[in-house]
Design an enzyme around this catalytic site. Structure first.
Site, PDB file in Angstrom:
ATOM      1  N   ASP A   1       0.960  -1.330   0.007  1.00  0.00           N
ATOM      2  CA  ASP A   1      -0.498   0.017   0.004  1.00  0.00           C
ATOM      3  C   ASP A   1       0.859   0.942  -0.035  1.00  0.00           C
ATOM      4  O   ASP A   1       1.885   1.103   0.286  1.00  0.00           O
ATOM      5  CB  ASP A   1      -0.887  -0.031   1.512  1.00  0.00           C
ATOM      6  CG  ASP A   1      -1.715   0.852   0.934  1.00  0.00           C
ATOM      7  OD1 ASP A   1      -3.406   0.507   1.508  1.00  0.00           O
ATOM      8  OD2 ASP A   1      -2.443   1.730  -0.028  1.00  0.00           O
TER       9      ASP A   1
HETATM   10  C1  GLC Z   1      -3.765   4.026  -0.141  1.00  0.00           C
HETATM   11  C2  GLC Z   1      -5.385   2.818   0.040  1.00  0.00           C
HETATM   12  C3  GLC Z   1      -5.187   1.870  -1.328  1.00  0.00           C
HETATM   13  C4  GLC Z   1      -5.186   1.590  -2.385  1.00  0.00           C
HETATM   14  C5  GLC Z   1      -3.496   2.601  -2.415  1.00  0.00           C
HETATM   15  C6  GLC Z   1      -3.558   3.393  -3.825  1.00  0.00           C
HETATM   16  O1  GLC Z   1      -3.883   4.531   0.427  1.00  0.00           O
HETATM   17  O2  GLC Z   1      -5.136   2.556   1.180  1.00  0.00           O
HETATM   18  O3  GLC Z   1      -6.216   0.767  -1.120  1.00  0.00           O
HETATM   19  O4  GLC Z   1      -5.627   1.692  -3.088  1.00  0.00           O
HETATM   20  O5  GLC Z   1      -3.503   3.844  -1.802  1.00  0.00           O
HETATM   21  O6  GLC Z   1      -4.291   4.662  -3.852  1.00  0.00           O
END
Ligand code: GLC
Length: 742
Positions: A289
């Site tokens: 993440d």
């Molecule tokens: C965010 C979220 C995740 C998302 C990623 C890209 O922090 O936690 O669900 O897919 O970053 O945007």
């Protein structure tokens, strides 16, 4: 020496995994291609494939990323992916640089959060799960994939498979509620919708199993907070939706922000390698993440970004989202023997294999070429979004005020009455508020603009000067008030944890004032999470949970309040009596001192002194304008072999005056087991449509393998023994049937 040994062990284990899980011919072909390409790549280029960046103009979905010269990184082969770019021409421009100006011309893969629709925004996922319509949920992902591929995006960071029973956590809006059986069905359907039968087609996209793992169980409902639970609980309650998404063929996964059993997920080898790959057979690649690799420094399990990168690489995390520790330290780590080049090759081949399977090597520009005018907002897809929004809405209470009569004068009040952006909810991808059919617009089209008197009344969390007076003036001219209240889109999704889950005071003041007037009031409740609705239920004549219903919300609301359609949604998350009960969910364990109900309110029982144990609305609950009667439960197989199939039938009759749809739900209870078992578990469901007066016999078949659970030695299997079973319209159904596995 020790580190080198560990690295070598890491390699051996990593290399084993992609052979351990049976690769399909398609996967093998992709890996063979990747292996040939890897032979030509420098170490830096291989590590470049493991790095994902954002760009200065991309949508921001996390703390600011380090500013970089995007084009230079691409030319140098130091980046393999970008996320959140919102312009097709920008993606095509960067892809051209990668293909024509980098040494090996390896195409980029573009990812984005297409969570509940791309241009057409469907209801938020928690809402859609309340349709219990697996085919519709799969179709919504299919429509989203078709629109997404036309934008130039190859890969969505979805489905979110996180089970949660904590509405303080705003991200419950992105999931499928509290139940693992339903959650597993929805995760798999969503993967099928995105990836279709041919990942190389130009209208299918890569799915992503997230957030691995157990992100929905953060302490106190606070986002990013610690997750600590027994492996037994994890395997029984939280693992099934991730497993079903992997089994459905998802080609990517995402490690979660939280630590899990003491180790941050992005550096957790048991999670990302042993469980995900060796046990579940995942063969794709895992992206962290946002900044989650570097955040291991914050977690305190890595002294610095270099150590974080080392731990993540050796844990089998393929791709570093945004921060950049992989490309910054990767070569050093290999040179110092802390990460072997064989590990890098394994991490890289899994990324290249997905790009290959998407067809990006064959035609790097196949996505984004479609005519967006033709693909986006197609009439049949908008109609479908309207239908799935109506199926997702849940009628919580109704004293007969709904459905409204023709010609009725409506006062439409509240901050969600004419809120084109808020009704879309969080994570709207390429959604456009300008395309929203608001509740106001939907009602004006259905009842005639002259019959709708609109007054905003209040903001979400602050009164509007004169707002209540304006609302009362509107109400005086009307036969009925529709009060659209709840939470804004900013109070749904990531980093939106709340300690109060009631409708904000400023909006409750509207309800109280309108109630005092003695007007009939229907509350249209917009939210991305379960809430404490005691005040609304007490004061309103009806409460319809409209959620954040997406682009077509207003049309769906009009369909339901007019009676053109009959509400059929059923809750997939318990609505607490109050936040003090949280986490409250239907599949609780029984305890050694169960409280069976108000008549059992004795001192030494598992209960609260002044509050019920039960939520205000149970998992599975939902009303209709008609009534369904369940009777004559038959256990057709009172005794079943250990590898047999349990068969149960039940009669359902529409005893009301209107046609309607219901969701028949089958629950079981394992009476004696090696570990404590939930008081009931969903093990079957069926959406049924019955005409007024129509009766049908439903038959359910439950393979005994569905009754498996995690034992003390963590083995997962079904035992012999006695089970109770019941079928009804919510999780409070009496379990009047019995069967024995012999
Ligand atoms: C965010 C979220 C995740 C998302 C990623 C890209 O922090 O936690 O669900 O897919 O970053 O945007």
């Amino acid at each position: 020496m020790k580190r080198l040994f560990l690295a070598l062990v890491g390699v051996a284990v990593m290399m084993a995994c992609s052979t351990a899980s049976q690769l399909s011919d398609e996967e093998q072909k992709a890996y063979d291609f990747a292996d040939e390409l890897i032979k030509k790549m420098t170490l830096r280029e291989k590590i470049g494939q493991l790095q994902q960046f954002t760009t200065r103009t991309a949508a921001i979905t996390g703390p600011d990323g380090v500013k970089r010269d995007t084009e230079e990184c691409i030319r140098n082969g130091e980046v393999g992916s970008f996320l959140s770019i919102r312009k097709t021409e920008e993606m095509l421009r960067l892809q051209k640089i990668a293909v024509e100006e980098s040494r090996l011309g390896i195409p980029l893969i573009f990812g984005y959060d297409i969570i509940h629709g791309c241009r057409i925004t469907f209801p938020e996922n928690l809402a859609m799960s309340c349709s219990w319509d697996i085919d519709a949920i799969e179709h919504s992902a299919r429509v989203a994939a078709i629109e997404t591929a036309a934008t130039g995006i190859h890969w969505t960071f979805s489905p979110m498979c996180d089970i949660s029973a904590d509405p303080r956590w705003g991200r419950v809006s992105e999931g499928a509620g509290e139940d693992p059986y339903l959650g597993a069905a929805i995760s798999a359907a969503t993967v099928r919708g995105y990836q279709g039968n041919d990942l190389a087609a130009d209208n299918t996209i890569a799915a992503c199993v997230k957030h691995f793992a157990a992100y929905g169980a953060g302490q106190a409902g606070r986002d990013y907070h610690t997750v600590d639970m027994s492996e037994l609980m994890f395997r029984d309650r939280f693992l099934p939706p991730y497993r079903s998404a992997v089994e459905a063929g998802a080609v990517t996964a995402m490690s979660s922000f939280n630590d899990f059993m003491g180790v941050p997920a992005s550096g957790n080898k048991w999670l990302l390698h042993t469980l995900l790959r060796e046990e579940l057979g995942f063969t794709g690649f895992v992206v962290s993440d946002y900044n989650a690799v570097h955040e291991m420094v914050k977690h305190g399990t890595a002294a610095d970004g270099k150590e974080a990168a080392c731990q993540a690489m050796n844990a089998h995390l393929n791709m570093d989202m945004v921060y950049g520790d992989y490309i910054k330290y990767g070569e050093e780590l290999v040179k110092e023997g802390k990460v072997s080049e064989k590990s890098i090759n394994q991490l890289c081949r899994e990324v290249l294999a997905v790009k290959y399977r998407l067809g990006l090597f064959e035609d790097p520009f196949k996505y984004g070429r479609q005519n967006q005018e033709e693909v986006m907002y197609r009439a049949e897809n908008l109609q479908f979004a309207r239908e799935v929004a109506a199926k997702s809405m849940v009628l919580l209470s109704n004293n007969g005020v709904l459905p409204l009569k023709e010609g009725v004068k409506i006062a439409l009040v509240g901050p969600l009455a004419d809120a084109p952006r808020d009704q879309l909810g969080a994570w709207i991808g390429w959604g456009e508020a300008g395309r929203s059919v608001t509740i106001r617009k939907g009602l004006e089209e259905r009842f005639g603009a002259k019959n709708i008197i609109y007054a905003k009344g209040s903001d979400f969390r602050a009164p509007i000067k004169g707002g209540i007076e304006e609302a009362l003036r509107a109400a005086r001219k009307a036969d009925v008030v529709l009060l659209a209240i709840g939470l804004s889109y900013k109070e749904s999704g990531e980093a939106t944890s709340l300690t109060e889950i009631t409708v904000p005071e400023a909006q409750q003041a509207l309800l109280d004032a309108l109630k005092k007037m003695g007007k009939r009031v229907v509350v249209l409740l917009g939210t991305g999470r379960a809430m404490d609705l005691r005040n609304e239920i007490e004061k309103a004549d009806a409460v319809l949970l409209t959620w954040h219903g997406g682009t077509m919300e207003g049309a769906a609301v009009a369909d339901l309040v007019s009676g053109d359609k009959n509400p059929s949604g059923h809750l997939t998350m318990s609505f607490p009596y109050c936040v003090g009960q949280v986490p409250v969910h239907y599949n609780n364990k029984i305890t050694g001192r169960p409280r069976k109900g108000p008549e059992h309110d004795k001192k030494y029982l598992s209960r609260y002194m002044y509050t019920p144990n039960e939520p205000l609305f149970a998992f599975g609950y939902g009303l209709s304008y008609t009534e369904f009667d369940y009777s004559d439960l038959q256990v057709l197989t009172p005794e079943v072999a250990l590898d047999g199939v349990v068969k149960v039938s039940v009669k359902v009759k529409n005893v009301g005056k209107r046609d309607g749809e219901d969701v028949a739900q089958l629950y079981v209870r394992d009476l004696v087991a090696e570990t404590t078992r939930p008081m009931r578990e969903l093990k079957g469901f069926e959406r049924i449509a019955l005409k007024a007066g129509e009766e049908r016999v439903l038959e359910f078949e439950i393979p005994t393998s569905e009754l498996a659970y995690c034992h003390q030695d963590l083995s997962f299997h079904t035992d012999k023994g006695e089970f109770l079973v019941g079928v009804g319209a919510d999780s409070n159904v009496e379990l009047t049937g019995k069967f024995t596995i012999k």
